[in-house]
Write an enzyme that holds these catalytic residues in place. Sequence first.
Site, PDB file in Angstrom:
ATOM      1  N   ARG A 153      -3.875   2.752  -7.155  1.00 44.76           N
ATOM      2  CA  ARG A 153      -5.522   2.994  -6.899  1.00 44.76           C
ATOM      3  C   ARG A 153      -6.156   2.767  -5.556  1.00 44.76           C
ATOM      4  O   ARG A 153      -6.826   3.557  -5.019  1.00 44.76           O
ATOM      5  CB  ARG A 153      -6.159   2.294  -8.075  1.00 44.76           C
ATOM      6  CG  ARG A 153      -6.695   1.023  -7.928  1.00 44.76           C
ATOM      7  CD  ARG A 153      -6.449   0.142  -9.245  1.00 44.76           C
ATOM      8  NE  ARG A 153      -5.087   0.014  -9.742  1.00 44.76           N
ATOM      9  CZ  ARG A 153      -4.549   0.269 -10.813  1.00 44.76           C
ATOM     10  NH1 ARG A 153      -5.501   0.741 -11.900  1.00 44.76           N
ATOM     11  NH2 ARG A 153      -3.283   0.042 -11.096  1.00 44.76           N
ATOM     12  N   THR A 154      -5.745   1.720  -4.739  1.00 42.86           N
ATOM     13  CA  THR A 154      -6.390   1.541  -3.662  1.00 42.86           C
ATOM     14  C   THR A 154      -6.107   2.698  -2.328  1.00 42.86           C
ATOM     15  O   THR A 154      -7.042   3.137  -2.171  1.00 42.86           O
ATOM     16  CB  THR A 154      -5.871   0.284  -3.029  1.00 42.86           C
ATOM     17  OG1 THR A 154      -6.156  -0.655  -4.024  1.00 42.86           O
ATOM     18  CG2 THR A 154      -6.791  -0.118  -1.843  1.00 42.86           C
ATOM     19  N   LYS A 181      13.350   0.714  11.043  1.00 42.73           N
ATOM     20  CA  LYS A 181      14.197   0.740  12.142  1.00 42.73           C
ATOM     21  C   LYS A 181      14.256  -0.379  12.994  1.00 42.73           C
ATOM     22  O   LYS A 181      14.719  -0.371  14.161  1.00 42.73           O
ATOM     23  CB  LYS A 181      14.178   2.047  12.909  1.00 42.73           C
ATOM     24  CG  LYS A 181      14.450   3.264  11.998  1.00 42.73           C
ATOM     25  CD  LYS A 181      14.079   4.471  12.908  1.00 42.73           C
ATOM     26  CE  LYS A 181      14.231   6.013  12.043  1.00 42.73           C
ATOM     27  NZ  LYS A 181      13.475   6.931  12.612  1.00 42.73           N
ATOM     28  N   ARG A 193      -2.702  -1.991   4.443  1.00 38.20           N
ATOM     29  CA  ARG A 193      -2.411  -3.122   3.530  1.00 38.20           C
ATOM     30  C   ARG A 193      -1.113  -3.417   3.841  1.00 38.20           C
ATOM     31  O   ARG A 193      -0.150  -2.855   4.528  1.00 38.20           O
ATOM     32  CB  ARG A 193      -2.218  -2.434   2.156  1.00 38.20           C
ATOM     33  CG  ARG A 193      -1.390  -3.209   1.259  1.00 38.20           C
ATOM     34  CD  ARG A 193      -1.480  -2.829  -0.244  1.00 38.20           C
ATOM     35  NE  ARG A 193      -2.776  -2.892  -0.777  1.00 38.20           N
ATOM     36  CZ  ARG A 193      -2.896  -3.017  -2.328  1.00 38.20           C
ATOM     37  NH1 ARG A 193      -2.163  -2.417  -2.970  1.00 38.20           N
ATOM     38  NH2 ARG A 193      -4.112  -2.918  -2.607  1.00 38.20           N
ATOM     39  N   HIS A 216      -8.853  -8.913   0.224  1.00 40.54           N
ATOM     40  CA  HIS A 216      -9.021  -7.417  -0.281  1.00 40.54           C
ATOM     41  C   HIS A 216     -10.287  -7.340  -0.529  1.00 40.54           C
ATOM     42  O   HIS A 216     -10.993  -7.264  -1.623  1.00 40.54           O
ATOM     43  CB  HIS A 216      -8.171  -7.482  -1.767  1.00 40.54           C
ATOM     44  CG  HIS A 216      -7.871  -6.119  -2.235  1.00 40.54           C
ATOM     45  ND1 HIS A 216      -8.389  -4.978  -1.698  1.00 40.54           N
ATOM     46  CD2 HIS A 216      -7.148  -5.678  -3.103  1.00 40.54           C
ATOM     47  CE1 HIS A 216      -7.863  -4.001  -2.192  1.00 40.54           C
ATOM     48  NE2 HIS A 216      -7.375  -4.343  -3.095  1.00 40.54           N
TER      49      HIS A 216
HETATM   50  N1  ASP Z   1      -4.469  -4.412  -6.828  1.00 43.19           N
HETATM   51  C1  ASP Z   1      -4.622  -5.661  -6.678  1.00 43.19           C
HETATM   52  C2  ASP Z   1      -4.243  -6.245  -5.264  1.00 43.19           C
HETATM   53  O1  ASP Z   1      -3.728  -5.358  -4.615  1.00 43.19           O
HETATM   54  C3  ASP Z   1      -4.524  -6.862  -7.593  1.00 43.19           C
HETATM   55  C4  ASP Z   1      -3.066  -6.761  -8.005  1.00 43.19           C
HETATM   56  O2  ASP Z   1      -2.312  -6.118  -7.356  1.00 43.19           O
HETATM   57  O3  ASP Z   1      -3.078  -7.683  -8.993  1.00 43.19           O
HETATM   58  O4  ASP Z   1      -4.093  -7.330  -4.830  1.00 43.19           O
END
Ligand code: ASP
Length: 347
Positions: free
Chosen positions: A92-93, A120, A142, A170
């Site tokens: 989702r992110t 690499k 991320r 986050h």
């Molecule tokens: N989606 C959130 C995160 O990236 C929560 C999770 O993964 O539980 O931290």
Amino acid sequence: MRQFAQEQGRRPSITLPRRAMPAYKAATLQKGLPMSFPHRHLLGIEPLSPPDITAILDRADFYADLNRQADKHNDVLAGMTQINMFFENSTRTQASFEIAGKRLGADVMNMAMQASSIKKGETLIDTALTLNAMHPDLLVVRHPQSGAVDLLAQKVNCAVLNAGDGRHEHPTQALLDALTIRRAKGRLHRLSIAICGDIAHSRVARSNIMLLGKMENRIRLIGPPTLMPSQIGEFGVEVFDDMAEGLKDVDVVMMLRLQKERMDGGFIPSEREYYHRYGLDAEKLAHAKPDAIVMHPGPMNRGVEIDGTLADDINRSVIQDQVEMGVAVRMAAMDLLAQNIRNARAA
Ligand code: ASP
């Protein structure tokens, strides 16, 4: 409308009451007039002041409305390049940042980090410098290591948005949670909010504790002592290891995923036992206020931290609203950072 939405298995939008945005504010936002946001990057909640948080949420309210229109486009990022670098899996992110950038008119590129030069042996910094030479305006990152996104931000010329770094922060998740709460409850202060489960491994919990604390809410952490961070005393929160006690009269129940990928040993006896003691079901939720809302950042382990039926209960769960507000908050954050980029270039 409500019945139609229920038949379609969707949460009806009328169950998420919200204050109408004053006409002057909508007009201001539409014209893109500056609302001050004195930051070059969005690396975490820690550096944000309450007015910074409110500025993002107010702008996100505008985008939440725009996202419900047939024409969702705006051009505040026109001509800008957004690169999404996800060194850790995300559903989702990543989708949310991509949709947000496209709706604002940016050229959006998703780097396939699994297949990248990192495999690499290239270092994170070398990758960042290579990308930097292509003149992106916004980098969404991320990374599994806490602090990696901050480090990268020091090496590049563009705005960096943290999409989750290790157990650290986050920020856009906490902001979308805050917007969901503000729209459901009509305010974001003096609420009693329970954050439950695997606090120790959760960057979502960390960012939420900071944001909700800055906005003067009462925060309760509930979970087994093995899943509480050791420095919990510094957070200014109440801690419980019993759900019935901790959930008593709260306005908001925020569940967290059991982050097995960050555990290296016996933090819980078994998932069955964990669900029995800490999994949210209707019986435990009955201890909260009758109108308490249920949240989860996703992805959910149904039957481990939350009962599946409760997660889908459109009268209590705002989990789908969190996803909807995620796009709006990311549009708002990128809009505010882009304005700063433009102002800096014009100066
Ligand atoms: N989606 C959130 C995160 O990236 C929560 C999770 O993964 O539980 O931290």
